[in-house]
Design a protein around this motif. Sequence first.
Motif, PDB file in Angstrom:
ATOM      1  N   ILE A 157      74.016  -4.916  79.227  1.00 39.35           N
ATOM      2  CA  ILE A 157      73.988  -5.547  80.549  1.00 39.35           C
ATOM      3  C   ILE A 157      73.448  -6.962  80.413  1.00 39.35           C
ATOM      4  O   ILE A 157      72.764  -7.279  79.430  1.00 39.35           O
ATOM      5  CB  ILE A 157      73.171  -4.685  81.543  1.00 39.35           C
ATOM      6  CG1 ILE A 157      73.460  -5.060  83.003  1.00 39.35           C
ATOM      7  CG2 ILE A 157      71.666  -4.746  81.250  1.00 39.35           C
ATOM      8  CD1 ILE A 157      72.994  -4.025  84.026  1.00 39.35           C
ATOM      9  N   GLY A 158      73.750  -7.810  81.390  1.00 38.48           N
ATOM     10  CA  GLY A 158      73.277  -9.201  81.354  1.00 38.48           C
ATOM     11  C   GLY A 158      73.825  -9.890  80.113  1.00 38.48           C
ATOM     12  O   GLY A 158      75.018  -9.831  79.815  1.00 38.48           O
ATOM     13  N   GLY A 159      72.938 -10.496  79.361  1.00 42.04           N
ATOM     14  CA  GLY A 159      73.361 -11.230  78.171  1.00 42.04           C
ATOM     15  C   GLY A 159      73.964 -10.334  77.112  1.00 42.04           C
ATOM     16  O   GLY A 159      74.663 -10.817  76.211  1.00 42.04           O
ATOM     17  N   SER A 210      71.483  -4.111  73.134  1.00 39.40           N
ATOM     18  CA  SER A 210      70.284  -4.409  73.927  1.00 39.40           C
ATOM     19  C   SER A 210      69.267  -5.073  73.019  1.00 39.40           C
ATOM     20  O   SER A 210      68.795  -4.453  72.063  1.00 39.40           O
ATOM     21  CB  SER A 210      69.701  -3.124  74.525  1.00 39.40           C
ATOM     22  OG  SER A 210      68.494  -3.412  75.192  1.00 39.40           O
ATOM     23  N   LYS A 211      68.946  -6.301  73.346  1.00 36.27           N
ATOM     24  CA  LYS A 211      67.973  -7.021  72.523  1.00 36.27           C
ATOM     25  C   LYS A 211      66.647  -6.265  72.486  1.00 36.27           C
ATOM     26  O   LYS A 211      66.076  -6.033  71.437  1.00 36.27           O
ATOM     27  CB  LYS A 211      67.795  -8.430  73.094  1.00 36.27           C
ATOM     28  CG  LYS A 211      66.810  -9.279  72.333  1.00 36.27           C
ATOM     29  CD  LYS A 211      66.723 -10.659  72.975  1.00 36.27           C
ATOM     30  CE  LYS A 211      65.546 -11.419  72.392  1.00 36.27           C
ATOM     31  NZ  LYS A 211      65.324 -12.698  73.074  1.00 36.27           N
ATOM     32  N   PHE A 213      66.118  -3.133  73.614  1.00 39.61           N
ATOM     33  CA  PHE A 213      66.350  -1.688  73.547  1.00 39.61           C
ATOM     34  C   PHE A 213      65.400  -0.913  74.460  1.00 39.61           C
ATOM     35  O   PHE A 213      64.987   0.208  74.171  1.00 39.61           O
ATOM     36  CB  PHE A 213      66.279  -1.158  72.103  1.00 39.61           C
ATOM     37  CG  PHE A 213      67.469  -0.288  71.774  1.00 39.61           C
ATOM     38  CD1 PHE A 213      68.704  -0.846  71.489  1.00 39.61           C
ATOM     39  CD2 PHE A 213      67.372   1.098  71.795  1.00 39.61           C
ATOM     40  CE1 PHE A 213      69.822  -0.067  71.225  1.00 39.61           C
ATOM     41  CE2 PHE A 213      68.481   1.901  71.542  1.00 39.61           C
ATOM     42  CZ  PHE A 213      69.710   1.305  71.248  1.00 39.61           C
ATOM     43  N   GLY A 271      68.810 -13.653  75.548  1.00 32.64           N
ATOM     44  CA  GLY A 271      69.904 -12.726  75.852  1.00 32.64           C
ATOM     45  C   GLY A 271      71.154 -13.439  76.343  1.00 32.64           C
ATOM     46  O   GLY A 271      72.268 -13.171  75.887  1.00 32.64           O
ATOM     47  N   GLN A 353      74.580 -15.756  85.329  1.00 38.90           N
ATOM     48  CA  GLN A 353      73.382 -15.451  84.544  1.00 38.90           C
ATOM     49  C   GLN A 353      72.907 -16.666  83.766  1.00 38.90           C
ATOM     50  O   GLN A 353      71.725 -17.015  83.797  1.00 38.90           O
ATOM     51  CB  GLN A 353      73.618 -14.295  83.557  1.00 38.90           C
ATOM     52  CG  GLN A 353      72.302 -13.889  82.891  1.00 38.90           C
ATOM     53  CD  GLN A 353      72.435 -13.095  81.615  1.00 38.90           C
ATOM     54  OE1 GLN A 353      73.464 -13.086  80.969  1.00 38.90           O
ATOM     55  NE2 GLN A 353      71.365 -12.434  81.238  1.00 38.90           N
ATOM     56  N   GLN A 507      62.621 -15.498  81.813  1.00 40.92           N
ATOM     57  CA  GLN A 507      63.188 -14.874  83.020  1.00 40.92           C
ATOM     58  C   GLN A 507      62.205 -13.859  83.588  1.00 40.92           C
ATOM     59  O   GLN A 507      62.544 -12.702  83.796  1.00 40.92           O
ATOM     60  CB  GLN A 507      64.567 -14.232  82.755  1.00 40.92           C
ATOM     61  CG  GLN A 507      64.635 -13.137  81.684  1.00 40.92           C
ATOM     62  CD  GLN A 507      64.605 -13.673  80.288  1.00 40.92           C
ATOM     63  OE1 GLN A 507      65.216 -14.698  79.998  1.00 40.92           O
ATOM     64  NE2 GLN A 507      63.862 -13.018  79.397  1.00 40.92           N
ATOM     65  N   LYS A 514      62.087  -4.418  88.277  1.00 43.30           N
ATOM     66  CA  LYS A 514      62.221  -3.323  87.297  1.00 43.30           C
ATOM     67  C   LYS A 514      60.997  -2.412  87.379  1.00 43.30           C
ATOM     68  O   LYS A 514      61.116  -1.184  87.339  1.00 43.30           O
ATOM     69  CB  LYS A 514      62.308  -3.886  85.876  1.00 43.30           C
ATOM     70  CG  LYS A 514      63.565  -4.635  85.542  1.00 43.30           C
ATOM     71  CD  LYS A 514      63.515  -5.033  84.054  1.00 43.30           C
ATOM     72  CE  LYS A 514      64.546  -6.060  83.693  1.00 43.30           C
ATOM     73  NZ  LYS A 514      64.397  -6.573  82.333  1.00 43.30           N
TER      74      LYS A 514
HETATM   75  O1  F6P Z   1      68.229  -9.352  83.384  1.00 41.33           O
HETATM   76  C1  F6P Z   1      67.142  -9.456  82.538  1.00 41.33           C
HETATM   77  C2  F6P Z   1      67.524  -9.360  81.101  1.00 41.33           C
HETATM   78  O2  F6P Z   1      66.352  -9.368  80.364  1.00 41.33           O
HETATM   79  C3  F6P Z   1      68.460 -10.468  80.625  1.00 41.33           C
HETATM   80  O3  F6P Z   1      67.823 -11.658  80.354  1.00 41.33           O
HETATM   81  C4  F6P Z   1      69.091  -9.833  79.453  1.00 41.33           C
HETATM   82  O4  F6P Z   1      70.245 -10.507  79.060  1.00 41.33           O
HETATM   83  C5  F6P Z   1      69.362  -8.454  80.007  1.00 41.33           C
HETATM   84  O5  F6P Z   1      68.230  -8.156  80.806  1.00 41.33           O
HETATM   85  C6  F6P Z   1      69.585  -7.383  78.991  1.00 41.33           C
HETATM   86  O6  F6P Z   1      68.487  -7.240  78.151  1.00 41.33           O
HETATM   87  P1  F6P Z   1      68.577  -6.399  76.807  1.00 41.33           P
HETATM   88  O7  F6P Z   1      69.578  -7.067  75.920  1.00 41.33           O
HETATM   89  O8  F6P Z   1      67.192  -6.437  76.233  1.00 41.33           O
HETATM   90  O9  F6P Z   1      69.004  -5.009  77.166  1.00 41.33           O
END
Ligand code: F6P
Length: 550
Positions: A157-159, A210-211, A213, A271, A353, A507, A514
């Motif tokens: 999700i996101g990045g 997921s960076k 995880f 991300g 984003q 961010q 969350k």
């Molecule tokens: O939306 C917040 C965020 O931390 C983004 O910056 C990031 O891209 C996304 O969630 C996903 O994070 P992760 O790659 O750690 O799952």
Amino acid sequence: MPSPKLYDLNHSAIWAKLHQHQRATRHLHMRELFEADPARFDKFSLRLGPLLLDYAKHRVTERTLALLFELAETAQLSHWRDQLRRGAPINLSEGRAVLHMALRGTASDDYCVAGQSVMPAVLAVRARMADFAQRVRSGVWKGFDGQAIKTVVNIGIGGSDLGALLACQALVPFADSGLTVRFVSNLDGQHLAQTLADLNPATTLFIVASKSFTTPETLLNAEAARDWLLRTAPASAVAQHFVAVSSQTERVCAFGIDPVNMFEFWDWVGGRYSVWSAVGLPLMLAIGEAGFDQFLAGARAMDTHFFTAPFAQNAPVIMALLGVWYNTFYGAHSHAVIPYDQGLARFPAYLNQLDMESYGKRVGQQGETLDFDTGPIIWGEVGVNSQHAFFQLLHQGTRLIPCDFVVPMHTHYPVGQQHAALVANCFAQSEALMRGKTDAELLVELADLPDDTRDMLLPQKRFLGNQPSSTLAFEAITPYSLGMLMALYEHKVFVQGVIWGINSFDQWGVEYGKQLARRIEPELHHPLPLTHDASTNGLIAHYRAQHSPH
Ligand code: F6P
């Protein structure tokens, strides 16, 4: 060189001069600027390889641009650009370098963090990705029952979703392996359920991206996907059907993914800047190593341009300064992005984003409250669909809304005469937004009408024009030109952040929601005391009532 105190910029002489200049020039109409200067396009356009940036349709004169370049000098943009390039920890609140450019680097690049080159690690992961992609694409990598992989499902999700999704959709014409790549991001079970509905577990490979995880949306989807696989496969199948892209080896192992099947990236990659890393694995699987290399090469060309071109010929700098001009000096609240290319349909979402997570800040790098507006609302939709939805507001609404039009000159889908018609629409919109229609022109159009009808219609039909836009015209959407485009916007974001004195790379604002979600979820299921505000308590009680057995 000591770090400049960027938050003083808005008390500087150049800041005041730009405000004064805006007041003095805001009555100018672009139509008149074009009439007065036939060379305006030549002066205000740039060619970079396959990309043409036309920024002639802006409410600027040469003086405006000179002042904006002076603003960039005062903000010490060259210094900060150099800090970025050198891997200095410019993401102050997280104490991190910002080095996504290294991800598209080559062995001859010298990107370093804390004095250590990051290139060996970057190239090693890229080589592992290439090896893996080759095995999957060629059918050497088998699923649990010996069949080759047919579908790749990226869970992130996101990045860890948007950039790769955009690139995979845009570059479908380059997908040459027969693999289908899909993306699941939403926590709504519908997304996963519909994505998997027609898939065979034996031929499906999941990438859990997921960076951190720790992202619940991604982990819940990944667990559900694993359950789906294990309904028909033995437990050992996880190793063949799940790989991870992350910076967190221990958490990846705890999930049950073999670290051998993990592709690493690093904390100096944000991300939303990570598509060039292993987060781009779905793209490499789709278009192969050579195509992915072209994607990186396009971005690298944009890096070289950004790091070396003088400000007056520097596309990201010019786009960023125009953004500052409208946001800060005109008070524009939003910025529309309209890609005239179906493959770029997710480009506005990707920029949502990239831009808004970067600029959604009300304090500067040092924690000082900013007394001017920062990031605009980024929005958009593909042209021509948007013409039949919200362009009315651009043409006759009350707000100043700068637009970016993105359009390829050649299509991969030569269906009838459609591409020429599409391009004509794109050019027509920017012309109409810029020119508007004079009352004299309207009166000619309405000449045959009775006086009272004409007088009634005149204000209704009036187009004031003077709505600014840039047009990014590409030869064609290719891995190389898409890489350029995405890196162009990354650098634009960096430059605007420098001018505004904010950290474009953290961010913190997304954390609080969350935390509350983690607290509320058990409250939905258990009769825990509710201590939120009355509205949130009421909503939770409503959910409980809907799920009560009585
Ligand atoms: O939306 C917040 C965020 O931390 C983004 O910056 C990031 O891209 C996304 O969630 C996903 O994070 P992760 O790659 O750690 O799952």
